[in-house]
Enzyme design. Sequence first.
Site, PDB file in Angstrom:
ATOM      1  CB  CYS A  86      71.533 -60.074  32.313  1.00  0.00           C
ATOM      2  SG  CYS A  86      71.301 -61.023  30.821  1.00  0.00           S
ATOM      3  CE  LYS A  87      76.455 -63.779  37.572  1.00  0.00           C
ATOM      4  NZ  LYS A  87      76.924 -63.943  38.941  1.00  0.00           N
TER       5      LYS A  87
END
Length: 188
Positions: free
Chosen positions: A65-66
């Site tokens: 995930c970012k």
Amino acid sequence: MVALHTPWMGLVLLGVLGVLQTQANAQVSPQPNFQQDKFLGRWFTSGLASNSSWLREKKENPYVCKSVVTPMADGGLNFTNTFFRKGQCDTRTLLLRPVGSPGHYSYMSPHWGSMHGVWVVDTDYEDYALLYTSGTTGLGWDTQMAFLYSRAQTPRAEVKEKFTTFAKAQGFTEDTIVFLSQIDKCLE
């Protein structure tokens, strides 16, 4: 297929978004001379380790995930996390407040309504960051987690090894260390 990955985002958020209650941990301290301004920007959650039995039972293909880290007026950090969940991109924000030494932060858990902590234990600012959390959940479970953040979606082998060594030094075993799978969604 998506249903297999949904629990992973929840687990990542347990550590990142505040399910863990802060406890002092003599083995972990913030990186000496931590420079918050160099820590800002885009990161990818690339690895995690946890003592949770749930992690050991469910570790099938979690996704990267970012996170985007920006400064706040009080000297803290706005930590905005975007991840793929239930067939769409989901975004959650965590407001980290500085505590004592640079690199140590606290935040209010929206889930438990209690204060929690984050330690930036090691970073070179340009390639990787190792973060650690420790605490007791609202259900009374003692939980420790370590996270590998990388500037690239796929961390270099040396960075993965550094994270594995760090996690093992904190008492995690090989079966509790997971590197997250790549996905072409929610990362731009």
